[in-house]
Design a protein around this motif. Structure first.
Motif, PDB file in Angstrom:
ATOM      1  N   ALA A   1     -28.989 -22.957  -3.522  1.00  0.00           N
ATOM      2  CA  ALA A   1     -30.362 -23.414  -3.743  1.00  0.00           C
ATOM      3  C   ALA A   1     -30.646 -24.656  -2.886  1.00  0.00           C
ATOM      4  CB  ALA A   1     -30.629 -23.674  -5.218  1.00  0.00           C
ATOM      5  N   PHE A   2     -30.029 -24.691  -1.700  1.00  0.00           N
ATOM      6  CA  PHE A   2     -30.205 -25.753  -0.710  1.00  0.00           C
ATOM      7  C   PHE A   2     -29.730 -27.121  -1.190  1.00  0.00           C
ATOM      8  CE2 PHE A   2     -33.125 -22.357   0.416  1.00  0.00           C
ATOM      9  CZ  PHE A   2     -32.632 -22.048   1.673  1.00  0.00           C
ATOM     10  N   LEU A   3     -28.750 -27.112  -2.105  1.00  0.00           N
ATOM     11  CA  LEU A   3     -28.077 -28.333  -2.543  1.00  0.00           C
ATOM     12  C   LEU A   3     -26.587 -28.186  -2.284  1.00  0.00           C
ATOM     13  CD1 LEU A   3     -29.860 -28.948  -5.961  1.00  0.00           C
ATOM     14  CD2 LEU A   3     -30.115 -30.290  -3.864  1.00  0.00           C
ATOM     15  N   GLY A   4     -25.906 -29.310  -2.057  1.00  0.00           N
ATOM     16  CA  GLY A   4     -24.461 -29.298  -1.895  1.00  0.00           C
ATOM     17  C   GLY A   4     -23.786 -29.186  -3.244  1.00  0.00           C
ATOM     18  N   GLU A   5     -22.875 -28.217  -3.358  1.00  0.00           N
ATOM     19  CA  GLU A   5     -22.181 -27.954  -4.616  1.00  0.00           C
ATOM     20  C   GLU A   5     -20.696 -27.771  -4.344  1.00  0.00           C
ATOM     21  OE1 GLU A   5     -23.761 -28.027  -7.503  1.00  0.00           O
ATOM     22  OE2 GLU A   5     -25.789 -28.104  -6.693  1.00  0.00           O
ATOM     23  N   LEU A   6     -19.912 -27.703  -5.393  1.00  0.00           N
ATOM     24  CA  LEU A   6     -18.482 -27.422  -5.322  1.00  0.00           C
ATOM     25  C   LEU A   6     -18.212 -26.294  -6.309  1.00  0.00           C
ATOM     26  CD1 LEU A   6     -15.919 -28.755  -3.918  1.00  0.00           C
ATOM     27  CD2 LEU A   6     -15.412 -29.585  -6.200  1.00  0.00           C
ATOM     28  N   THR A   7     -17.786 -25.118  -5.784  1.00  0.00           N
ATOM     29  CA  THR A   7     -17.529 -23.966  -6.648  1.00  0.00           C
ATOM     30  C   THR A   7     -16.321 -23.195  -6.129  1.00  0.00           C
ATOM     31  OG1 THR A   7     -18.855 -22.317  -5.449  1.00  0.00           O
ATOM     32  CG2 THR A   7     -20.028 -23.685  -7.070  1.00  0.00           C
ATOM     33  N   ARG A   8     -15.895 -22.211  -6.924  1.00  0.00           N
ATOM     34  CA  ARG A   8     -14.921 -21.233  -6.436  1.00  0.00           C
ATOM     35  C   ARG A   8     -15.629 -20.372  -5.398  1.00  0.00           C
ATOM     36  NH1 ARG A   8     -13.525 -21.133 -12.113  1.00  0.00           N
ATOM     37  NH2 ARG A   8     -11.381 -21.850 -12.324  1.00  0.00           N
TER      38      ARG A   8
ATOM     39  N   PHE B   1     -19.171 -31.187 -10.111  1.00  0.00           N
ATOM     40  CA  PHE B   1     -19.315 -30.025  -9.240  1.00  0.00           C
ATOM     41  C   PHE B   1     -20.590 -30.044  -8.383  1.00  0.00           C
ATOM     42  CE2 PHE B   1     -16.550 -28.818 -12.756  1.00  0.00           C
ATOM     43  CZ  PHE B   1     -15.405 -28.526 -12.046  1.00  0.00           C
ATOM     44  N   HIS B   2     -21.207 -31.210  -8.260  1.00  0.00           N
ATOM     45  CA  HIS B   2     -22.331 -31.415  -7.352  1.00  0.00           C
ATOM     46  C   HIS B   2     -21.878 -32.424  -6.292  1.00  0.00           C
ATOM     47  CE1 HIS B   2     -24.702 -29.396 -10.388  1.00  0.00           C
ATOM     48  NE2 HIS B   2     -24.359 -30.313 -11.274  1.00  0.00           N
ATOM     49  N   LEU B   3     -22.505 -32.390  -5.106  1.00  0.00           N
ATOM     50  CA  LEU B   3     -22.112 -33.303  -4.025  1.00  0.00           C
ATOM     51  C   LEU B   3     -23.088 -34.461  -3.912  1.00  0.00           C
ATOM     52  CD1 LEU B   3     -21.073 -30.749  -1.256  1.00  0.00           C
ATOM     53  CD2 LEU B   3     -19.634 -31.872  -2.964  1.00  0.00           C
ATOM     54  N   PHE B   4     -22.508 -35.664  -3.775  1.00  0.00           N
ATOM     55  CA  PHE B   4     -23.268 -36.901  -3.684  1.00  0.00           C
ATOM     56  C   PHE B   4     -22.691 -37.772  -2.585  1.00  0.00           C
ATOM     57  CE2 PHE B   4     -23.537 -35.535  -8.082  1.00  0.00           C
ATOM     58  CZ  PHE B   4     -24.884 -35.688  -8.377  1.00  0.00           C
ATOM     59  N   LEU B   5     -23.399 -38.822  -2.262  1.00  0.00           N
ATOM     60  CA  LEU B   5     -22.909 -39.886  -1.392  1.00  0.00           C
ATOM     61  C   LEU B   5     -22.753 -41.112  -2.280  1.00  0.00           C
ATOM     62  CD1 LEU B   5     -22.426 -40.012   1.695  1.00  0.00           C
ATOM     63  CD2 LEU B   5     -24.597 -41.190   1.860  1.00  0.00           C
ATOM     64  N   GLU B   6     -21.511 -41.605  -2.430  1.00  0.00           N
ATOM     65  CA  GLU B   6     -21.274 -42.689  -3.375  1.00  0.00           C
ATOM     66  C   GLU B   6     -20.373 -43.757  -2.779  1.00  0.00           C
ATOM     67  OE1 GLU B   6     -20.149 -41.102  -7.209  1.00  0.00           O
ATOM     68  OE2 GLU B   6     -22.227 -40.527  -7.551  1.00  0.00           O
ATOM     69  N   PRO B   7     -20.492 -45.001  -3.305  1.00  0.00           N
ATOM     70  CA  PRO B   7     -19.730 -46.120  -2.748  1.00  0.00           C
ATOM     71  C   PRO B   7     -18.256 -46.101  -3.131  1.00  0.00           C
ATOM     72  CG  PRO B   7     -21.108 -46.864  -4.570  1.00  0.00           C
ATOM     73  CD  PRO B   7     -21.432 -45.413  -4.336  1.00  0.00           C
ATOM     74  N   LEU B   8     -17.489 -46.883  -2.379  1.00  0.00           N
ATOM     75  CA  LEU B   8     -16.041 -46.959  -2.561  1.00  0.00           C
ATOM     76  C   LEU B   8     -15.618 -47.359  -3.966  1.00  0.00           C
ATOM     77  CD1 LEU B   8     -14.625 -48.527   0.711  1.00  0.00           C
ATOM     78  CD2 LEU B   8     -13.853 -46.450  -0.409  1.00  0.00           C
ATOM     79  N   ASP B   9     -16.423 -48.150  -4.661  1.00  0.00           N
ATOM     80  CA  ASP B   9     -16.016 -48.616  -5.986  1.00  0.00           C
ATOM     81  C   ASP B   9     -16.372 -47.625  -7.109  1.00  0.00           C
ATOM     82  OD1 ASP B   9     -18.748 -48.989  -6.016  1.00  0.00           O
ATOM     83  OD2 ASP B   9     -18.670 -51.113  -6.558  1.00  0.00           O
ATOM     84  N   SER B  10     -16.829 -46.419  -6.751  1.00  0.00           N
ATOM     85  CA  SER B  10     -17.129 -45.403  -7.768  1.00  0.00           C
ATOM     86  C   SER B  10     -15.836 -44.917  -8.415  1.00  0.00           C
ATOM     87  CB  SER B  10     -17.841 -44.208  -7.138  1.00  0.00           C
ATOM     88  OG  SER B  10     -19.059 -44.591  -6.586  1.00  0.00           O
ATOM     89  N   PRO B  11     -15.856 -44.682  -9.729  1.00  0.00           N
ATOM     90  CA  PRO B  11     -14.652 -44.179 -10.405  1.00  0.00           C
ATOM     91  C   PRO B  11     -14.188 -42.856  -9.794  1.00  0.00           C
ATOM     92  CG  PRO B  11     -16.317 -44.825 -12.004  1.00  0.00           C
ATOM     93  CD  PRO B  11     -16.962 -44.888 -10.647  1.00  0.00           C
ATOM     94  N   ASN B  12     -12.888 -42.749  -9.576  1.00  0.00           N
ATOM     95  CA  ASN B  12     -12.243 -41.537  -9.072  1.00  0.00           C
ATOM     96  C   ASN B  12     -12.734 -41.111  -7.687  1.00  0.00           C
ATOM     97  OD1 ASN B  12     -10.145 -39.746  -9.765  1.00  0.00           O
ATOM     98  ND2 ASN B  12     -11.618 -38.109 -10.084  1.00  0.00           N
ATOM     99  N   LEU B  13     -13.305 -42.036  -6.937  1.00  0.00           N
ATOM    100  CA  LEU B  13     -13.866 -41.665  -5.627  1.00  0.00           C
ATOM    101  C   LEU B  13     -12.816 -41.099  -4.692  1.00  0.00           C
ATOM    102  CD1 LEU B  13     -16.433 -41.803  -3.693  1.00  0.00           C
ATOM    103  CD2 LEU B  13     -15.181 -43.680  -2.669  1.00  0.00           C
ATOM    104  N   ALA B  14     -11.649 -41.723  -4.588  1.00  0.00           N
ATOM    105  CA  ALA B  14     -10.651 -41.284  -3.606  1.00  0.00           C
ATOM    106  C   ALA B  14     -10.306 -39.808  -3.796  1.00  0.00           C
ATOM    107  CB  ALA B  14      -9.394 -42.152  -3.692  1.00  0.00           C
ATOM    108  N   ALA B  15     -10.029 -39.401  -5.013  1.00  0.00           N
ATOM    109  CA  ALA B  15      -9.673 -38.001  -5.264  1.00  0.00           C
ATOM    110  C   ALA B  15     -10.852 -37.069  -5.026  1.00  0.00           C
ATOM    111  CB  ALA B  15      -9.158 -37.849  -6.693  1.00  0.00           C
ATOM    112  N   ASP B  16     -12.041 -37.475  -5.459  1.00  0.00           N
ATOM    113  CA  ASP B  16     -13.216 -36.615  -5.356  1.00  0.00           C
ATOM    114  C   ASP B  16     -13.817 -36.583  -3.952  1.00  0.00           C
ATOM    115  OD1 ASP B  16     -12.919 -36.097  -8.034  1.00  0.00           O
ATOM    116  OD2 ASP B  16     -14.580 -37.369  -8.675  1.00  0.00           O
ATOM    117  N   ALA B  17     -13.399 -37.475  -3.076  1.00  0.00           N
ATOM    118  CA  ALA B  17     -13.931 -37.534  -1.715  1.00  0.00           C
ATOM    119  C   ALA B  17     -12.912 -37.061  -0.675  1.00  0.00           C
ATOM    120  CB  ALA B  17     -14.382 -38.958  -1.391  1.00  0.00           C
ATOM    121  N   THR B  18     -11.845 -36.423  -1.112  1.00  0.00           N
ATOM    122  CA  THR B  18     -10.824 -35.925  -0.186  1.00  0.00           C
ATOM    123  C   THR B  18     -10.880 -34.403  -0.165  1.00  0.00           C
ATOM    124  OG1 THR B  18      -9.429 -37.848  -0.598  1.00  0.00           O
ATOM    125  CG2 THR B  18      -8.364 -35.927   0.372  1.00  0.00           C
TER     126      THR B  18
END
Length: 152
Positions: A20-27, A114-131
């Protein structure tokens, strides 16, 4: 142009896609084109991600949500900046990659709920969710039997 799939490093059976023209994370499912992105170089270590099945559209951030959109015209500088990411070693695993925003260099593309965002370095769990792990794009070999109406 190389087409890739980007698999989440911490949800190993989920991939970046557009829906639906949004960034998502799915199987992955049979709509393999929604998961395939062409890597368009934009200088040293910078790329844009172009959709395989909507080739005029790229992943870009708008209001810090990831969208699949096309530029308003050839001089759309904001779109170009919003759709350009610097590829850096994965924040959680240097064998993966992370995508840092060109025009918001303190922010990374990441999945959350399971949605894609642009978030700052101090966001919780960013390292795992941005790799993410780059893989060759899946190719649909056979889309199944043709459906023939019973009364036709």
């Amino acid at each position: 142009m190389d087409f890739v799939n980007l698999r989440a490093s911490n949800v190993r059976d989920h991939f970046i896609r557009h829906r639906a023209f949004l960034g998502e994370l799915t199987r992955q499912d049979a709509v393999v084109g929604d998961f395939a992105f062409g890597v368009v170089p934009r200088g040293p270590d910078h790329i844009r991600l172009r959709s395989r099945n909507f080739p005029a559209r790229y992943l870009r951030h708008r209001d810090f949500r990831i969208h699949l959109e096309e530029p308003a015209g050839p001089g759309d500088g904001l779109f170009l900046a919003d759709s350009t990411f610097r590829v850096v070693p994965g924040l959680a695993d240097p064998n993966g990659l992370s995508l840092r925003s060109l025009n918001f260099p303190d922010r990374f593309l990441r999945h959350r709920d399971f949605h894609l965002f642009l978030e700052p370095l101090d966001s919780p769990n960013l390292a795992a969710d941005a790799t993410f792990v780059r893989q060759p794009a899946a190719v649909l070999i056979d889309d199944g039997p043709a459906l023939i109406p019973a009364d036709g």
